[in-house]
Design a protein around this motif. Structure first.
Motif, PDB file in Angstrom:
ATOM      1  N   PHE A 153       1.087  -1.016   0.438  1.00 50.67           N
ATOM      2  CA  PHE A 153       0.093   0.009  -0.037  1.00 50.67           C
ATOM      3  C   PHE A 153       0.761   1.048  -0.344  1.00 50.67           C
ATOM      4  N   TYR A 157      -3.899   5.263   4.635  1.00 53.60           N
ATOM      5  CA  TYR A 157      -5.613   5.091   3.904  1.00 53.60           C
ATOM      6  C   TYR A 157      -5.882   5.458   5.331  1.00 53.60           C
ATOM      7  N   ASP A 179      -8.298   4.370   0.632  1.00 52.03           N
ATOM      8  CA  ASP A 179      -8.333   5.476   0.427  1.00 52.03           C
ATOM      9  C   ASP A 179      -8.587   6.510  -0.431  1.00 52.03           C
TER      10      ASP A 179
END
Length: 585
Positions: A153, A157, A179
């Motif tokens: 990632f 987030y 996100d």
């Protein structure tokens, strides 16, 4: 759409594939052999030809066999359930395989997807998180296994939701993250990491230096290794590399042990499988295997699997390091890993280096060793991977390419001596050929002087000086004879022997002497150095040798006694009495 191809050439485990689309370096593919899927990895690309190394025997493979590429690199599956497992180099669970021999194409799951775990959330809804942040934890044996934001990632987030405390499977969704584009992403307890690329998601900070205690005096006292540091143990066969690694794994100040048998002989690996489950763990009071993961590739397995095993082990270590744990990774033996690199390099017809090893051998070894280290996590916690490998140079030649290349990368060099092993002086670490570059670091010197003794580094160097002088005196005695040298030559030699027998030698099979904590090492080193600084009167060399043998025997009994016990103190009083008999006025 996945890229496909056809086999156009076969050289043992090297297979040449003509592809019909794009492929990437280190991409995984499967070769179809009469319905059996053989796993392989791309190691070279020239035009439409992809050179792949197959992780299985290629017996029966034919030109024209179909190949399908998977669009991802060689990777491991990470999540709760890794501890106490025995894997091969590709992370297939050996306990789930049938029969005595491994079957081609028989691949097993690394984790148990049916087992349930007790999950406890750490993150809260609305919290902003990054890759590597902890979302929750589950108990795995004796430690808390952290469930993290996947490392692939990028950016920040927002935690939309986290499941309540309860029982879940590793494949269940335990959190939903949003996100920057507002899209929701489900997160489970399982991650997949590529093994040949270091995973980093840490804050940059000055690296603190601490010593990893191993309980082995010849390491902790003479040549300490830093937590998150690197070292290696070269030596000929029979000098005790494996025994020393087992001792370190049992006594070291580590939360988790990863043992990579990358090309060892089958009998040694079997011995490890049999012994480890029964070894008591002095740290937890349970079994050592409960905090151990074993990666096994014996010397008769395909070279490609052997080459992958060290990367699989390091990646698992990096994963647990991200949980704020101290990980100790032991590899036995990286010589077999280097031999696997040599075989594949030769099959690729690359320009050979010394002893036909790849020209870039030093760079490959240095790149791997660099993945060990001490890190700060996003939440301020720290974790580390300390790596100690062994090298098995042919004939004990420490000038061969693998040893020389590893010396450039590793900070600690623990050279095992055939002469010391033949003399039954274990561990057979040569005190003069071995070194720890960490002793030159100001941070390490400050740590040792602060946590052990104000002048600890000076005492270590003084001890090495006594050993060197004793070795020089022995050479003169050996040439000229006992009567051909002055008494002070014998005195120097026997003072060095006191350091050797009491500090450098250690009984790995004794419940007390096998593990020597730092306070005890400090006391014993100060004791033997006080003896070395004393002047004694002798009429002849026989009186000298008899006197020092009494001292050595007394000090060895102290090593076998519980530190500061009545028995220990009794021998210490007897030592003072022996010293006063010959002390010069």
């Amino acid at each position: 759409m996945k890229t496909k191809g056809k086999v156009t050439g076969i050289v043992a485990n090297l297979v040449i594939v003509e592809v019909d689309g794009p492929v990437a370096q280190n991409e995984i593919c499967y070769i179809d052999l009469a319905g059996t899927k053989l796993m392989a990895e791309v190691i070279k690309i020239i035009g439409k030809l992809a050179y792949v190394q197959v992780f299985e025997s290629t017996r029966g493979l034919r030109v024209g066999n179909s190949v399908e590429f998977e669009e991802h690199m060689l990777e491991v599956t990470l999540g709760p359930g890794l501890l106490s497992k025995n894997y091969d180099g590709l992370q297939h669970d050996l306990a789930k395989m049938d029969g005595i021999f491994l079957k081609r194409g028989d691949y097993t799951e690394a984790l148990d997807y049916n087992k349930e775990w007790e999950f406890t959330p750490i993150a809260e809804p609305g919290q902003m998180v990054l890759a590597g942040d902890w979302l929750g934890e589950v108990p795995e044996n004796w430690l808390n296994h952290k469930i993290m934001v996947p490392f692939k990632f990028e950016g920040k987030y927002k935690v939309k939701s986290v499941v309540a405390k309860g029982i879940y499977k590793v494949s269940d969704t335990i959190a939903v993250l949003t996100d920057a584009n507002g899209e929701d992403i489900n997160v489970t307890m399982v991650q997949k990491w590529p093994v040949k690329r270091a995973i980093t998601a840490y804050r940059e900070k000055p690296r603190p230096f601490k010593i990893m205690e191993t309980g082995v005096r010849s390491i902790d006292t003479f040549n300490p290794i830093a937590e998150g540091g690197t070292g290696f143990i070269p030596g000929p066969f029979g000098c005790g590399k494996t025994v020393l690694q087992h001792a370190i794994s049992k006594q070291a100040e580590a939360d988790m042990i990863i043992f990579a048998a990358c090309g060892e002989r089958a009998n040694e690996v079997v011995e490890m499988f049999v012994e480890f489950p029964h070894l008591d763990d002095p740290r937890t009071g349970r079994k050592l295997m409960e905090r151990t993961t074993i990666i096994c590739n014996t010397s008769n397995m395909p070279v490609a699997s052997r080459e992958a095993s060290v990367y699989t082990a390091m990646t698992i270590g990096e994963y647990y390091r991200s949980m704020g744990l101290k990980v100790l990774l032991l590899a036995d033996s990286t010589s077999r890993w280097a031999q696997a690199l040599r075989e594949m390099s030769n099959r690729l017809e690359e320009l050979p280096g010394p002893d036909a090893f790849p020209m870039d051998l030093s760079a490959v070894i240095a790149n791997f060793y660099s993945r060990a280290g001490f890190v700060f996590l996003n939440n301020g916690s720290t974790g580390s991977v300390t790596f100690i490998g062994t090298v098995s140079p042919a004939g004990g030649n420490l000038k061969e390419p693998v040893t020389e290349s590893t010396k450039k990368a590793a900070r600690c060099f623990y050279a095992l001596s055939q002469q010391r092993a033949d003399s039954k002086r274990y561990p057979a670490i040569d005190p003069m050929d071995s070194y720890s570059k960490y002793l030159e670091y100001p941070e390490i010197q400050e740590y040792l002087n602060k946590n052990i003794s104000e002048n600890w580094v000076d005492l270590v160097m003084l001890s090495k000086n006594y050993v060197q002088k004793g070795r020089e005196a022995y050479e003169q005695i050996n040439i000229l004879g006992d009567d051909g040298v002055p008494i002070d030559y014998h005195d120097r030699y026997w003072k060095a022997e006191v350091i050797d027998f009491i500090i450098l030698q250690q009984d790995a099979f004794d419940s007390i002497d096998s593990n020597c904590p730092i306070p005890r090492q400090k006391f014993m080193l100060n004791t033997v150095l006080d003896i070395c600084k004393m002047s004694f009167h002798f009429e002849n060399f026989e009186e000298c040798s008899t006197f020092y043998k009494r001292i050595i025997n007394n000090l060895k009994q102290m090593n076998y006694s519980v530190f500061e016990s009545d028995e220990f103190k009794k021998y210490n009083i007897e030592l003072s009495s022996i010293l006063n008999e010959r002390k010069a006025e």
